[in-house]
Design a protein around this motif. Structure first.
Motif, mmCIF file in Angstrom:
data_model
loop_
_atom_site.group_PDB
_atom_site.id
_atom_site.type_symbol
_atom_site.label_atom_id
_atom_site.label_comp_id
_atom_site.label_asym_id
_atom_site.label_seq_id
_atom_site.Cartn_x
_atom_site.Cartn_y
_atom_site.Cartn_z
ATOM 1 N N UNK A 43 39.530 38.617 46.988
ATOM 2 C CA UNK A 43 38.676 39.305 47.853
ATOM 3 C C UNK A 43 37.952 40.342 47.146
ATOM 4 N N UNK A 44 36.762 40.869 47.653
ATOM 5 C CA UNK A 44 36.234 41.884 47.063
ATOM 6 C C UNK A 44 37.187 43.179 47.116
ATOM 7 N N UNK A 45 37.000 44.109 45.750
ATOM 8 C CA UNK A 45 37.944 45.288 45.584
ATOM 9 C C UNK A 45 39.490 44.727 45.683
ATOM 10 N N UNK A 46 39.936 43.749 45.601
ATOM 11 C CA UNK A 46 41.354 43.227 45.626
ATOM 12 C C UNK A 46 41.663 42.586 44.359
ATOM 13 N N UNK A 47 42.977 42.599 43.928
ATOM 14 C CA UNK A 47 43.469 41.685 43.076
ATOM 15 C C UNK A 47 43.477 40.148 43.271
#
Length: 118
Positions: A43-47
């Motif tokens: 997901x955006x901004x996540x690993x």
């Protein structure tokens, strides 16, 4: 050289279902059957995180938040792995990637977008 192509992503409402597919090419069915296949998501901004895996012997494993909602399966004759996703939540929205591993061979697909929104 093995290549993986994901499909089946799209927009779904919360509580809905989607079935993702990942088709392999460049190898025969016998070799494909030896691969451990996994689904990951980012997901955006996540690993990137593990969603589910299935071994050559069809032993499965799931990320904690997916247990009971997602099911991974494979069809070696079709050189494909599937991810059935039920009871989708907004937090399941991500790009879903297919991965295949056998020995030193580690191949990723380009991903398919899953959006969960009303």
């Amino acid at each position: 050289q093995v290549q993986l192509v994901e499909s089946g992503g799209g927009l779904v409402q919360p509580g809905g279902s989607l079935r993702l597919s990942c088709a392999a090419s460049g190898i025969g069915t016998a070799i494909y059957g030896l691969y451990t296949m996994t689904w990951h998501r980012q997901a955006p901004g996540k690993q990137r995180e593990l969603v589910a895996s299935i071994t050559s012997g069809s032993v499965t494993n799931y990320g904690d938040s997916m247990k009971g909602r997602f099911t991974i399966s494979r069809d070696n004759a079709k050189k494909s792995v599937y991810l059935q996703m039920n009871t989708l939540k907004p937090e399941d929205a991500a790009i879903y990637y297919c991965n295949g591993r056998l020995g030193s061979s580690d191949t990723w697909g380009r991903g398919t977008q899953v959006t969960v929104s009303s």
